[in-house]
Design an enzyme around this catalytic site. Sequence first.
Site, mmCIF file in Angstrom:
data_model
loop_
_atom_site.group_PDB
_atom_site.id
_atom_site.type_symbol
_atom_site.label_atom_id
_atom_site.label_comp_id
_atom_site.label_asym_id
_atom_site.label_seq_id
_atom_site.Cartn_x
_atom_site.Cartn_y
_atom_site.Cartn_z
ATOM 1 N N LYS A 253 18.350 -17.958 24.565
ATOM 2 C CA LYS A 253 17.425 -17.992 23.367
ATOM 3 C C LYS A 253 18.326 -19.360 22.941
ATOM 4 O O LYS A 253 19.392 -19.466 22.535
ATOM 5 C CB LYS A 253 17.655 -17.203 22.573
ATOM 6 C CG LYS A 253 17.010 -17.201 21.152
ATOM 7 C CD LYS A 253 17.364 -16.035 20.232
ATOM 8 C CE LYS A 253 16.952 -16.346 18.777
ATOM 9 N NZ LYS A 253 15.401 -16.180 18.686
ATOM 10 N N GLU B 224 12.944 -18.472 24.119
ATOM 11 C CA GLU B 224 13.337 -17.177 24.050
ATOM 12 C C GLU B 224 13.650 -16.425 25.047
ATOM 13 O O GLU B 224 12.787 -16.571 25.979
ATOM 14 C CB GLU B 224 12.092 -16.477 23.082
ATOM 15 C CG GLU B 224 11.755 -17.069 21.638
ATOM 16 C CD GLU B 224 10.410 -16.562 21.072
ATOM 17 O OE1 GLU B 224 10.696 -15.540 20.348
ATOM 18 O OE2 GLU B 224 9.283 -17.172 21.157
ATOM 19 N N LYS C 112 3.214 -18.166 7.865
ATOM 20 C CA LYS C 112 2.200 -18.343 9.127
ATOM 21 C C LYS C 112 1.759 -16.838 9.657
ATOM 22 O O LYS C 112 2.530 -16.263 9.442
ATOM 23 C CB LYS C 112 2.894 -19.275 10.149
ATOM 24 C CG LYS C 112 4.224 -18.616 10.801
ATOM 25 C CD LYS C 112 4.537 -19.453 12.101
ATOM 26 C CE LYS C 112 5.694 -18.614 12.871
ATOM 27 N NZ LYS C 112 6.233 -19.414 13.901
ATOM 28 N N HIS D 79 6.033 -24.789 14.397
ATOM 29 C CA HIS D 79 7.348 -25.196 14.390
ATOM 30 C C HIS D 79 7.542 -26.426 15.274
ATOM 31 O O HIS D 79 8.442 -27.241 14.897
ATOM 32 C CB HIS D 79 8.227 -23.975 15.001
ATOM 33 C CG HIS D 79 9.563 -24.150 15.166
ATOM 34 N ND1 HIS D 79 10.388 -24.712 14.354
ATOM 35 C CD2 HIS D 79 10.478 -23.762 16.201
ATOM 36 C CE1 HIS D 79 11.605 -24.703 14.854
ATOM 37 N NE2 HIS D 79 11.733 -24.363 15.889
ATOM 38 N N HIS E 256 9.791 -20.829 8.486
ATOM 39 C CA HIS E 256 11.128 -20.726 8.098
ATOM 40 C C HIS E 256 12.021 -21.565 8.938
ATOM 41 O O HIS E 256 13.352 -21.704 8.564
ATOM 42 C CB HIS E 256 11.635 -19.154 7.980
ATOM 43 C CG HIS E 256 11.526 -18.621 9.576
ATOM 44 N ND1 HIS E 256 10.741 -18.291 10.172
ATOM 45 C CD2 HIS E 256 12.807 -18.503 10.443
ATOM 46 C CE1 HIS E 256 11.071 -17.747 11.561
ATOM 47 N NE2 HIS E 256 12.465 -18.180 11.507
ATOM 48 N N ASP F 44 1.716 -19.781 18.786
ATOM 49 C CA ASP F 44 2.789 -19.065 17.905
ATOM 50 C C ASP F 44 3.921 -20.206 17.554
ATOM 51 O O ASP F 44 4.473 -19.855 16.569
ATOM 52 C CB ASP F 44 3.311 -17.746 19.024
ATOM 53 C CG ASP F 44 4.376 -17.013 18.351
ATOM 54 O OD1 ASP F 44 4.358 -16.750 17.274
ATOM 55 O OD2 ASP F 44 5.540 -16.654 19.211
ATOM 56 N N ARG G 35 0.710 -1.216 -0.051
ATOM 57 C CA ARG G 35 -0.013 0.060 0.097
ATOM 58 C C ARG G 35 0.817 1.280 -0.006
ATOM 59 O O ARG G 35 0.220 2.390 -0.612
ATOM 60 C CB ARG G 35 -1.004 0.001 1.164
ATOM 61 C CG ARG G 35 -1.980 -1.119 1.233
ATOM 62 C CD ARG G 35 -2.880 -0.965 2.247
ATOM 63 N NE ARG G 35 -2.411 -1.240 3.516
ATOM 64 C CZ ARG G 35 -2.644 -2.568 4.103
ATOM 65 N NH1 ARG G 35 -3.639 -3.333 3.927
ATOM 66 N NH2 ARG G 35 -1.956 -2.703 5.313
#
Length: 516
Positions: free
Chosen positions: A353, A224, A156, A248, A186, A243, A48
Amino acid sequence: MKRTAPPNLLVVFGASGDLAKRKLLPALYHLDGQGLLHAGFTVLGYARTAMSDEEFRGQTIAALREHNNQEGFDEQRAAAFARRLFYQTGAYDDPESFRALATRIHDLDQSRATEDNHLFYLATPPNVFMPISSLLKEVGLAASANGGWTRIIIEKPFGHDLASAQELNEHLLRVFHENQIYRIDHHLGKETVQNILVFRFGNGIFEPIWNRNYVDHVQITVAESLGVGARGGYYDKSGAIRDMVQNHMMQLVALTAMEPPVTYDAEAVRNQKVNVLRSIVPIDPLEVNRWVVRAQYGAGTVNGETIPGYMQSEGIPPTSTTETYVAWKLEIDNWRWNGVPFYIRTGKALPHKVTEINVMFRRPPLMYFDQGRARRQKVRNVVTMRIQPDESIILSFDAKRPGPTLDVEQVNMDFTYSQSFDGVISDAYERLLLDAMLGDSTLFIRRDETELAWDRVTNVLEGWAIQEEIQRKRNKTLALPQHPAGTWGPVEADELLAQDGHHWRNLGPDGKHEKA
């Protein structure tokens, strides 16, 4: 063997957004630098935001300079890559904008010799997936003329529960054939994820023991270290199970547990993954607490940074029951894995992480060198497949410490990609974009995969909804268990494993697994 993509036109919807700038365009730049893109490869950005071709090219070069994850960024090569880029301004739900898009694509097909091969990438919010795909069909872009191919990549999330996933899939299949649809996660493009199959099926020392006779249990962790930050309002609509778990983590379970495919091609691999997902025992929603723990992080410190609790974060309603942590004991009811629990967990504001799979092997029947019952309860042979941050495979086993006494200590044999192959590891998007151009859907998700995963997750969501409804009828708000930020989760998650005599394989402050 070097795989070079055929000439094609990649249309990136949402080209002015963060995903395109941070991941997609840098991945294409690196593919170009490796000589893997045909001279006729062209990118048409669509969004846009009003922008000219030259402005889009300038923004892209700036993004490449900022997000380049490999050494040797070259201004001249970036400028040459940018000449492949074009831009079209338009809305996502406006037929006139899409008719203008179709005209622009036709012109670029002629001037750039794309051979009418078209790849559409929806790097957009999910609420415009349906309008975009409908308008692609309306203006004649769902199939290419003159013998070219058309494919579409969907980011996703693929729905927010089973019903919405089925609705989205049914809509897409009214526009495209299944073999045109590439549902992307990914994480599946990461080297260690791909190496799971090579490690399992390419090594005679591991495949014979990858079953219930030798494996005691499996732990999969996706941790995370960051909290939700300023994205609390967005995150509160999804939560950890939507999520991470549905997509995953279910994929990691499938790759870890699947049977050998008959051949290494997309359908054979995905058939075996589907068989695993189908074998996951569905949870009775009324017994959800027996199998699943959910929690929220409270205030704490991670890597020296103070993090406010989830409920104190911007955009979080005071009655939120959205989980930032989930742990789940899965049972896979098939010949290979019957009786072997798969424990999966994911959360935000955890100490490190890290994404890894720990395959915990059975102990030998007698511990001749036992140095105490407590140690015997903790020590096992373990294969760790770490997907991030340092992609590696680690084998843990016992060895005698040098010296005059018989002291036994757990030691590791490490294989690390960056050291063993002497180079920078390619970003996951590089592999996945190239595969989509080549028509290789092995690392993409088929319709039945995503729906089976949603089916198992929806049982959990229904169980949680029942709990919350019971509290509402009592005029109470359900309070989730809390754990301080910077810790590995709530005590309830430890108890989930302790009831089976197990414990989580955590990382210590140094980033290494805690030893017995």
